[in-house]
Design a protein around this motif. Structure first.
Motif, PDB file in Angstrom:
ATOM      1  N   LEU A  35       0.811  -1.237  -0.391  1.00  0.00           N
ATOM      2  CA  LEU A  35      -0.028   0.025   0.195  1.00  0.00           C
ATOM      3  C   LEU A  35       1.263   1.239  -0.559  1.00  0.00           C
ATOM      4  CD1 LEU A  35      -2.796  -1.087   2.296  1.00  0.00           C
ATOM      5  CD2 LEU A  35      -2.979  -1.049  -0.267  1.00  0.00           C
ATOM      6  N   GLU A  36       2.292   1.130   0.864  1.00  0.00           N
ATOM      7  CA  GLU A  36       2.651   2.310   0.689  1.00  0.00           C
ATOM      8  C   GLU A  36       3.616   2.774  -0.674  1.00  0.00           C
ATOM      9  OE1 GLU A  36       4.553   4.008   3.533  1.00  0.00           O
ATOM     10  OE2 GLU A  36       1.661   4.106   3.385  1.00  0.00           O
ATOM     11  N   HIS A  37       4.023   1.329  -1.394  1.00  0.00           N
ATOM     12  CA  HIS A  37       4.211   1.158  -2.213  1.00  0.00           C
ATOM     13  C   HIS A  37       3.359   1.855  -3.459  1.00  0.00           C
ATOM     14  CE1 HIS A  37       7.455   0.886  -5.282  1.00  0.00           C
ATOM     15  NE2 HIS A  37       7.036  -0.187  -6.052  1.00  0.00           N
ATOM     16  N   ARG A  38       1.841   1.365  -3.450  1.00  0.00           N
ATOM     17  CA  ARG A  38       1.164   1.782  -4.159  1.00  0.00           C
ATOM     18  C   ARG A  38       1.143   3.589  -4.190  1.00  0.00           C
ATOM     19  NH1 ARG A  38      -4.987  -0.287  -4.036  1.00  0.00           N
ATOM     20  NH2 ARG A  38      -4.831   1.096  -2.121  1.00  0.00           N
ATOM     21  N   TRP A  39       1.382   3.961  -3.167  1.00  0.00           N
ATOM     22  CA  TRP A  39       0.920   5.437  -2.995  1.00  0.00           C
ATOM     23  C   TRP A  39       2.020   5.948  -3.380  1.00  0.00           C
ATOM     24  CZ3 TRP A  39       4.415   9.147  -0.835  1.00  0.00           C
ATOM     25  CH2 TRP A  39       3.939  10.023  -0.109  1.00  0.00           C
ATOM     26  N   TYR A  40       3.275   5.423  -3.376  1.00  0.00           N
ATOM     27  CA  TYR A  40       4.422   6.918  -4.125  1.00  0.00           C
ATOM     28  C   TYR A  40       4.551   6.194  -5.857  1.00  0.00           C
ATOM     29  CZ  TYR A  40       9.140   6.949  -5.449  1.00  0.00           C
ATOM     30  OH  TYR A  40      10.649   7.176  -6.179  1.00  0.00           O
TER      31      TYR A  40
ATOM     32  N   ASP B 285      -3.667   7.242 -10.335  1.00  0.00           N
ATOM     33  CA  ASP B 285      -3.845   5.405  -9.121  1.00  0.00           C
ATOM     34  C   ASP B 285      -3.076   4.580 -10.797  1.00  0.00           C
ATOM     35  OD1 ASP B 285      -4.970   6.924  -6.932  1.00  0.00           O
ATOM     36  OD2 ASP B 285      -7.291   5.907  -7.817  1.00  0.00           O
ATOM     37  N   ILE B 286      -2.494   3.608  -9.414  1.00  0.00           N
ATOM     38  CA  ILE B 286      -1.588   2.736  -9.959  1.00  0.00           C
ATOM     39  C   ILE B 286      -2.442   1.441  -9.692  1.00  0.00           C
ATOM     40  CG2 ILE B 286       0.342   1.342 -10.570  1.00  0.00           C
ATOM     41  CD1 ILE B 286       0.635   4.024 -11.527  1.00  0.00           C
ATOM     42  N   ALA B 287      -2.500   1.016 -10.489  1.00  0.00           N
ATOM     43  CA  ALA B 287      -3.504  -0.107 -10.067  1.00  0.00           C
ATOM     44  C   ALA B 287      -2.860  -1.757  -9.035  1.00  0.00           C
ATOM     45  CB  ALA B 287      -3.617  -1.538 -11.181  1.00  0.00           C
ATOM     46  N   LEU B 288      -2.679  -2.690  -8.907  1.00  0.00           N
ATOM     47  CA  LEU B 288      -2.429  -3.203  -7.565  1.00  0.00           C
ATOM     48  C   LEU B 288      -1.000  -4.026  -7.771  1.00  0.00           C
ATOM     49  CD1 LEU B 288      -1.920  -2.823  -4.532  1.00  0.00           C
ATOM     50  CD2 LEU B 288      -4.053  -4.763  -4.300  1.00  0.00           C
ATOM     51  N   ASP B 289      -1.920  -5.035  -9.208  1.00  0.00           N
ATOM     52  CA  ASP B 289      -0.893  -6.093  -9.484  1.00  0.00           C
ATOM     53  C   ASP B 289       0.702  -5.637 -10.298  1.00  0.00           C
ATOM     54  OD1 ASP B 289      -2.558  -4.549 -11.410  1.00  0.00           O
ATOM     55  OD2 ASP B 289      -2.512  -6.271 -12.619  1.00  0.00           O
TER      56      ASP B 289
ATOM     57  N   VAL C 121       1.730  -2.793  -8.928  1.00  0.00           N
ATOM     58  CA  VAL C 121       2.832  -2.157  -7.912  1.00  0.00           C
ATOM     59  C   VAL C 121       3.663  -3.435  -7.132  1.00  0.00           C
ATOM     60  CG1 VAL C 121       2.146  -1.672  -5.462  1.00  0.00           C
ATOM     61  CG2 VAL C 121       0.895  -0.684  -7.255  1.00  0.00           C
ATOM     62  N   VAL C 122       2.657  -4.395  -6.871  1.00  0.00           N
ATOM     63  CA  VAL C 122       3.045  -5.981  -6.777  1.00  0.00           C
ATOM     64  C   VAL C 122       4.895  -5.527  -7.561  1.00  0.00           C
ATOM     65  CG1 VAL C 122       3.135  -8.268  -6.150  1.00  0.00           C
ATOM     66  CG2 VAL C 122       1.013  -7.271  -5.813  1.00  0.00           C
ATOM     67  N   GLU C 123       4.006  -6.261  -8.406  1.00  0.00           N
ATOM     68  CA  GLU C 123       5.794  -6.956  -9.841  1.00  0.00           C
ATOM     69  C   GLU C 123       6.638  -5.102  -9.295  1.00  0.00           C
ATOM     70  OE1 GLU C 123       5.581  -6.287 -14.136  1.00  0.00           O
ATOM     71  OE2 GLU C 123       3.825  -6.678 -13.624  1.00  0.00           O
ATOM     72  N   ASP C 124       6.039  -4.154 -10.083  1.00  0.00           N
ATOM     73  CA  ASP C 124       7.358  -3.197  -8.961  1.00  0.00           C
ATOM     74  C   ASP C 124       8.499  -3.608  -7.812  1.00  0.00           C
ATOM     75  OD1 ASP C 124       8.786  -0.230 -10.151  1.00  0.00           O
ATOM     76  OD2 ASP C 124       7.914   0.510  -8.396  1.00  0.00           O
ATOM     77  N   TYR C 125       7.394  -3.237  -6.681  1.00  0.00           N
ATOM     78  CA  TYR C 125       7.557  -4.196  -5.531  1.00  0.00           C
ATOM     79  C   TYR C 125       8.988  -4.955  -5.666  1.00  0.00           C
ATOM     80  CZ  TYR C 125       7.738  -4.823  -0.306  1.00  0.00           C
ATOM     81  OH  TYR C 125       7.773  -4.963   0.832  1.00  0.00           O
ATOM     82  N   ILE C 126       8.383  -6.338  -6.268  1.00  0.00           N
ATOM     83  CA  ILE C 126       9.768  -7.154  -6.087  1.00  0.00           C
ATOM     84  C   ILE C 126      10.558  -6.580  -7.043  1.00  0.00           C
ATOM     85  CG2 ILE C 126       9.459  -9.402  -7.647  1.00  0.00           C
ATOM     86  CD1 ILE C 126       6.420  -9.673  -6.792  1.00  0.00           C
TER      87      ILE C 126
END
Length: 411
Positions: A370-375, A383-387, A389-394
């Motif tokens: 959630l923090e990374h999605r906000w950033y 707004d960035i889709a959660l999927d 966000v997960v890919e970029d986070y990993i």
């Protein structure tokens, strides 16, 4: 005397019997030990594996071992954050028949860290302030429950990540005592011990070069007192309001909820002349958001994690076609919440490889996302889709953090 194992669960004695109780803890072989960071203790402490459990084993005399075991069970019954007691092992003897000290067995608190391990890299002052907040909340919760710790310190506390903050857990109850209610003198004694102990621990870190140069150990020791007093005052003070202004009482209760506490019992008195109303929160229970999230979703998390997940849940529910608050034909909040867990929370967390999570539990992983999605959304201005966000986070976040994450030892 024959070996005796007093345990809370009938399954534990069988698992514990496999451990080498005939050896002093200092001589336990590596094959039964788990290499986890340990804090400073006056006793010998080791982490070991018993079946699928990782346990902490502490050697001490029989009477204090049994006493601490019962105190930890009492704290568990009243919902205080502390290590989970599993067993006491007495009647230990070595190969020659010589007596060995008894041991207290507790469950390892997954994802937790002793404070010294957290200072292996120089900790920023802002992070230290969050540690003091967590310890102040723990001490207030103990005192509200009538528990006098007798040795509050960083060494006797374990810390877990909690949505950008920390949650503190009592790990040593040996000097504690449970009462129906604590006097001001008992609370002040605990607080003064905390100040002295924390200042001493930070001075020790300063001498070893592990303390940030801007941190004053004496000031930080005093800070725990100020944070404790501020929270205690907010939770226990008496408020006097004009008669008829009952929304003032509701506002006070909401403020306590925002701090993570529920008012379980209150006292309201009208003045003899009828002009004022006196409000006193008599019983205050911690874990307001934890209980709310658990009731809605079945997820058991830390308090700050629960607050963050509830915010995301409420935002998600507002996007659902059958979300209609107050409409008897609309889906109930519990139904929507379980749909959120099934369709959003679990798939999102499972998309993060287990080997990359380190010591973070599912709720902390979701908070990080959630923090990374906000950033990412702020940077992209949409707004960035959660999927995504997960890919970029990993790809971009977890590889940089892997060195600071501890291996996962329990779910």
């Amino acid at each position: 005397m024959a070996l005796q194992i007093s345990a809370t669960n009938p399954e534990h004695p069988g698992l514990l019997l496999e451990l080498p109780w005939q050896l002093p803890l200092e001589e336990w072989p590596d094959e039964v030990l788990v290499p986890l960071p340990r804090g400073i203790s006056r006793h010998v402490v080791r982490y070991a594996r018993a079946g699928n459990e990782v346990i902490a084993v502490k050697e001490l005399a029989e009477r204090p071992a049994l006493r601490e075991y019962e105190l930890l069970r009492d704290l568990d019954r009243i919902g205080i954050p502390a290590v989970d007691p599993l067993a006491v092992v007495t009647g230990r003897t070595d190969a020659d028949g010589g007596s060995l000290e008894s041991v207290l067995v507790t469950r390892h608190l997954g994802g937790s860290m002793p404070y010294r391990s957290m200072f292996e890299t120089t900790m920023r002052p802002a992070t230290m302030h969050r540690l003091m907040d967590a310890l102040a909340v723990l001490l207030v919760r103990l005192h509200l429950a009538g528990f006098a710790w007798g040795d509050c310190s960083l060494s006797n506390t374990l810390f877990r990540r909690d949505a950008g903050a920390y949650a503190a857990y009592l790990v040593d109850a040996e000097t504690g005592d449970l009462h129906p209610r604590l006097s001001n003198g008992q609370r002040d004694y605990d607080l003064d011990l905390a100040r002295v102990n924390i200042s001493g621990e930070l001075l020790d870190l300063e001498a070893s070069g592990a303390l940030h140069p801007s941190v004053d150990p004496i000031e930080f020791g005093t800070e725990i007192c100020a944070r404790y007093q501020s929270l205690w005052e907010e939770l226990t003070r008496t408020s006097v309001y004009p008669a008829g202004k009952y929304h003032y009482i509701e506002r006070r209760i909401r403020r306590l909820n925002d701090l993570g506490f529920d008012v379980a019992e209150m006292q309201i008195e009208h003045a003899a002349n009828g002009d004022t109303v006196t409000f006193v929160p008599k019983v205050v229970d911690a874990g307001h958001h934890q209980r709310q999230l658990l009731r809605l979703t079945g997820l058991d998390t830390e308090e700050n994690q629960a607050r963050r997940l509830l915010n995301d849940l409420e935002s998600w529910m507002a996007t659902q076609d059958d979300y209609a608050p107050g409409d008897p034909l609309g889906a109930r909040p519990e139904v929507l919440a379980h749909r959120w867990v099934r369709d959003v929370f679990r798939p999102t967390v499972r998309a993060v490889p287990l080997e990359l999570r380190g010591s973070m539990d599912s709720a902390e992983i979701y908070h990080e996302l959630l923090e990374h999605r906000w950033y990412l959304s702020e940077r992209a201005q949409h707004d960035i889709a959660l999927d995504m966000v997960v890919e970029d986070y990993i790809t971009n976040i977890l590889p940089k953090a892997r060195e600071t994450l501890q291996p996962t030892t329990s779910d």
